[in-house]
Design an enzyme around this catalytic site. Structure first.
Site, short mmCIF file in Angstrom:
data_model
loop_
_atom_site.label_atom_id
_atom_site.label_comp_id
_atom_site.label_asym_id
_atom_site.label_seq_id
_atom_site.Cartn_x
_atom_site.Cartn_y
_atom_site.Cartn_z
CG HIS A 264 -2.01 1.23 1.13
ND1 HIS A 264 -1.42 2.57 1.27
CD2 HIS A 264 -3.31 0.54 0.74
CE1 HIS A 264 -2.71 2.59 1.12
NE2 HIS A 264 -4.07 1.79 0.99
NE ARG A 284 -2.62 7.47 -2.17
CZ ARG A 284 -3.12 6.83 -2.56
NH1 ARG A 284 -2.55 6.60 -3.38
NH2 ARG A 284 -3.41 5.63 -2.05
#
Lengths: 659, 252
Positions: A264, A284
């Protein structure tokens, strides 16, 4: 064998996260008697850590969404290595699985018209993730946990009738009579088969007492999650030791895609004690951006050719996309996870990293403080409490962390039945193929629900098909399993103090992190395999102190075998695959090679001999062919970057959706 | 940056135990759980402790640190002075299994006594419509990570084992409130149930549960007090309640 308890069920579900619980609900609703094994307490499974959401093309926020678009995104994310039938079923069934959660009591965040809200996420063309702030996994686990409780209550009501109903639902059904029972804090150490190799049960121990527990059951569903605890920097908990992967191998089944491990892009990097803890992609998706130490939004330099037409070229366009996605391209911070993780890795290597070896993830200059706290409450809490960082005022420091294994048990897409072993099923992270070489965020929770349910139904069909001929455990198997489990209590043969299981674990984590991590090279992977071989030889010498009651040293000693087995799978497959694709990046073979897309690497166990302990054999097998109607969902030009010339559809004018 | 700290950790089982002294390395940024793990890896391989996520999301590592109920993973070592002796003991309200691990099955029994969410009979999956403002009240309670620290500190049971039969505890009052405030739950007797079956009346609103909650759920103000008040508003009658329950049984 003395000192053990025995239970008989129709199906045993190993694992109590999203996949296991959804499988249990399905199997119970099919009328089976079901036992659920939790390695921890009920409701603590790793699913609880999922933050962003559940991907499902309900089209609540953008009505252009459909299962076809979701399928397309999933295949792109996995670089076309996904088992296409799994990606198809997943995209088709995810909406129904999410809506069903509402009937169990789930409370998702809402759209202004009262439907389930959906958020943007990396690699998803439309806002698609049903969510509850950034604690969606907790909502999922609690919802399924409470549904399990309600099935038990319904059974109690049926069993004792109206009197009990009037009494307020007090428990009246004996545990041993219940059709659905949760065994908390039990670890399964071995699957047990009959003479023909069909599943007959499982052997394990209770953590609380250290006593043994035997299940006689013709079907076992593995839902044990992943393997992240073999890596030093990971977002995974102690439970993620590859148990299901290893149980399947030892029972004679196969694993695919084990070379693909997802790092990740955004784990915490500071302070050291929290290194690896996840920072959700929602940061994000909701507007957060990545910057290097020069303050530059570097992701614009890392858009690969195959994604160039889908992502913004400028910060201005990327920023406009949040408000007007119809007329602008999305910012490259929302590329699939493998791309973002590699980009961060490159920036840090190039000397543009932060003080603590990460990059900056900033939402403080992008959203008002109250919106951040509303949308990302657990991230705010996590950074405030653990790192003294107020994310409404400061940027976070983040870097890649081992998060998910795409590889797993090779299963039939429709029934979740494992290869080679009748009665064995697998769902969720422990199964392989659904996500190809890289999983999109949000596709894990939907995977758990879709294939958890399918595994429950598949197991029910299998058990019904057996009729009266239920496989029975072979003679002597229980003694073998018990002796194996007790081996760490034997004093070392040489009279020394024995190997410390924590030391071997730490060494394995360093080997996997440093040599089979996010960027791989042939010589390094070779060294990793040598190190794994050496560790394997040391495991029989492991010796633990204390007694059998809740003894973490003993538990780790038993988990070590599994971690070494799955680590060997990862390393051997990573050595063979001479290309870079998704969660497998080879420094010495940097390009994606469409010939390699046609190959699956299949891991099985070999017996070893007097000189060599049992190990892993990897064989190449052809990837399944993608059906023409599914290929027709893509532009031919896009297919050309993934498929070999002879795989492309014959009709060159055919170009379907991708608009 | 590393230093040595003095720890006292309770070791023992149901038959009894005592505090053991350890001197152990501490590095910058660490939490108490890191130190417990270091003890396991270097000095006490069989030291029993529950933990999972190490990020305050799973609620497994509840214990008492210098007598205060806390999550081990969210208690930073920087909150103690360098010369402070740090004492770690198991949660006091639950029977000890071993070392820092307690038997929390009481909570799972109480969970099974609360009637589950009752789906509205006239809505198919996918047809649910709820406003954000209406779901937020229940969402606050669904943040609960089931660390059971509120159950551990609650005066009604902390030193009164005998009350456990009749008293479900704060964790399950918020479950009742969550269902009561759920916009589409088909049952209408959640408050009555909390009063008659969960023992919410025994709560004397000292707010210990709210203070200890690592998720900062306003247990007392937002769940317990409304549930108590509304029961009073309705002039609860056990016979009416019983009749309602029997009548509604078909919907379960």
């Amino acid at each position: 064998m003395s000192d053990h308890e025995e239970h008989r069920y129709d199906v045993l579900i190993v694992g109590a996260g999203g996949a296991g619980l959804r499988a249990a609900i399905a199997a119970r609703e099919e009328g089976l008697r079901v036992a659920i094994i939790c390695k921890s307490l009920f409701g603590k499974a790793h699913t609880v850590m999922a933050e962003g959401g559940i991907a499902a093309s309900m089209g609540n926020v953008n009505s252009n969404d459909s299962w076809q678009v979701h399928f397309r995104d999933t295949m792109r994310g996995g670089k076309f290595l996904n088992i296409p039938r799994m990606a198809e079923l997943h995209a088709q069934e995810a909406p129904q699985r999410v809506w069903e959660l509402e009937t169990y009591g789930a409370l998702f965040d809402r759209t202004p018209d009262g439907r389930i809200s959906q958020r943007n996420f990396g690699g998803h063309e439309y806002p698609r993730l049903a969510h509850v702030g950034d604690r969606t996994g907790l909502e999922l686990i609690r919802t399924l946990q409470q549904k399990i409780v309600s099935l038990r209550q319904a059974e109690e009501l049926a069993a004792v009738g109206a009197d009990a109903a009037a009494g307020g639902g007090h428990e009246t059904l004996d545990d041993t009579d219940a059709g659905l029972r949760v065994f908390a804090e039990v670890t399964i150490t071995e699957l047990l088969t009959d003479g023909s190799g069909a599943i007959a049960g499982a052997f394990g121990y209770r953590r609380e007492t250290g006593t043994f527990i035997v299940f006689r059951a013709p079907a076992v569903i593995l839902a044990t999650g992943g393997i992240g605890k073999s890596f030093k920097v990971t977002s995974n908990s102690w439970e993620y030791t590859g148990d299901g992967h290893a149980l399947a191998l030892r029972a004679g089944s196969t694993l695919i895609n084990m070379e693909f491990v997802q790092f990740h892009p955004t784990g915490m990097v500071w302070p050291p004690s929290v290194k690896g803890i996840l920072v959700t992609e929602s940061v994000r998706g909701d507007g957060g951006v990545l910057r290097n130490s020069e303050g530059k939004r570097f992701m614009f330099n890392y858009v690969p050719e195959i994604f160039r037409a889908k992502y913004a070229d400028t910060e201005e366009e990327g920023d406009r996309w949040y408000a007007d996605p119809e007329n602008n391209l999305r910012p490259p911070e929302l590329l699939p996870r493998d791309e973002v993780a590699r980009a961060i890795n490159s920036e840090v290597k190039a000397g543009r990293g932060t003080e603590h070896g990460g990059v900056f993830l900033d939402v403080s200059t992008r959203l008002p403080a109250d919106v951040i706290i509303k949308k990302l409450p657990s991230m705010h809490h996590q950074f405030y409490e653990l790192a003294d960082v107020d994310i409404t005022k400061q940027a976070m420091e983040v870097g890649p962390t081992c998060h998910y294994v795409m590889g797993g048990v090779e299963v039939d897409p429709d029934t979740a039945a494992a290869r080679n072993v009748p009665g064995l099923f697998a769902a969720g992270e422990v199964s392989g193929g659904m996500h190809g070489s890289n999983r999109l965020g949000g596709n894990s929770l939907s995977d758990l629900l879709v294939f958890g349910r399918r595994a429950g139904v598949g197991a029910a069909e299998y058990v019904r098909g057996l009729g009266d001929s239920v496989p029975e455990i072979q003679d002597g198997a229980l003694d073998v399993a018990a002796n194996e489990a007790l081996a760490p209590f034997q004093p070392p043969a040489d009279g020394g103090i024995g190997e410390n299981p924590y030391t071997i674990h730490r060494e394995l984590q360093e080997v996997m992190n440093d040599l089979v991590g996010i960027i791989r090279r042939e010589d390094e992977v070779q060294r990793a395999l040598e190190a794994i071989d050496a560790l394997k030889l040391r495991v029989p010498g492991v010796s633990v102190e204390g007694h059998r009651q809740f003894n973490p040293g003993w538990h780790l000693a038993l988990d070590l075998r599994n971690m070494l087995l799955v680590s060997e799978c990862v390393a051997r497959a990573a050595l063979l695959r001479q290309e870079s694709r998704g969660g497998h990046t080879r420094d010495d073979y940097p390009g994606m090679n469409s010939q390699w897309r046609r190959k699956l690497l299949v891991c099985s166990i070999n017996d070893g001999d007097a000189a060599e302990p049992a190990g892993i054999t990897v064989t190449e097998e052809p990837s399944p062919v993608i059906r023409e109607d599914l290929l027709a969902l893509f532009d031919r030009s896009e297919l050309e970057s993934y498929l070999t010339a002879d795989e492309l559809p014959a009709d060159t004018t055919a170009s379907g959706g991708a608009t | 940056m590393s230093r040595n700290a003095k720890f006292r950790v309770w070791r023992g089982d149901a038959a009894g135990g005592e505090l053991h002294d350890y001197t152990v390395e501490v590095n910058e940024g660490e939490v108490v759980l890191d130190i417990i793990h270091r003890l396991q890896a270097t000095q006490a391989g069989d030291l029993a402790v529950r933990w999972n996520c190490k990020a305050g999301k799973c609620g497994s590592c509840s214990a008492e640190i210098n007598g205060r109920p806390r999550l081990l993973c969210m208690t930073r070592m920087s909150t103690f002075t360098d010369d402070e002796v740090i004492t770690v003991t198991p949660m006091r309200s639950f029977p000890v299994i071993r070392d820092l691990v307690t038997d929390v099955s009481f909570n799972y029994q109480k969970a099974r006594q609360i009637p589950a969410f009752a789906p509205p009979p006239d809505l198919a999956p996918g047809e649910y419509r709820m406003q954000q403002v209406d779901v937020e009240r229940s969402q606050e309670f669904r943040k609960c990570i089931e660390c059971f620290l509120c159950q551990n500190v609650c005066h009604v049971v902390r030193d009164h084992e005998e009350n456990k039969t009749a008293f479900s505890g704060p964790r399950f009052f918020i479950r009742a409130a969550e269902l009561d405030m759920h916009p589409l739950d088909a049952r209408t007797d959640r408050r009555e149930f909390a009063q008659a079956e969960q023992g919410i009346g025994m709560c004397n609103i000292t707010k210990c549960c709210t203070e200890v909650c690592p998720e900062h759920i306003k247990i007392t103000d937002n769940a317990i007090i409304p549930m108590k008040e509304r029961v009073v508003d309705r002039k609860y009658d056990p016979l009416v309640w019983l009749g309602n329950k029997l009548f509604r049984r078909g919907n379960d």
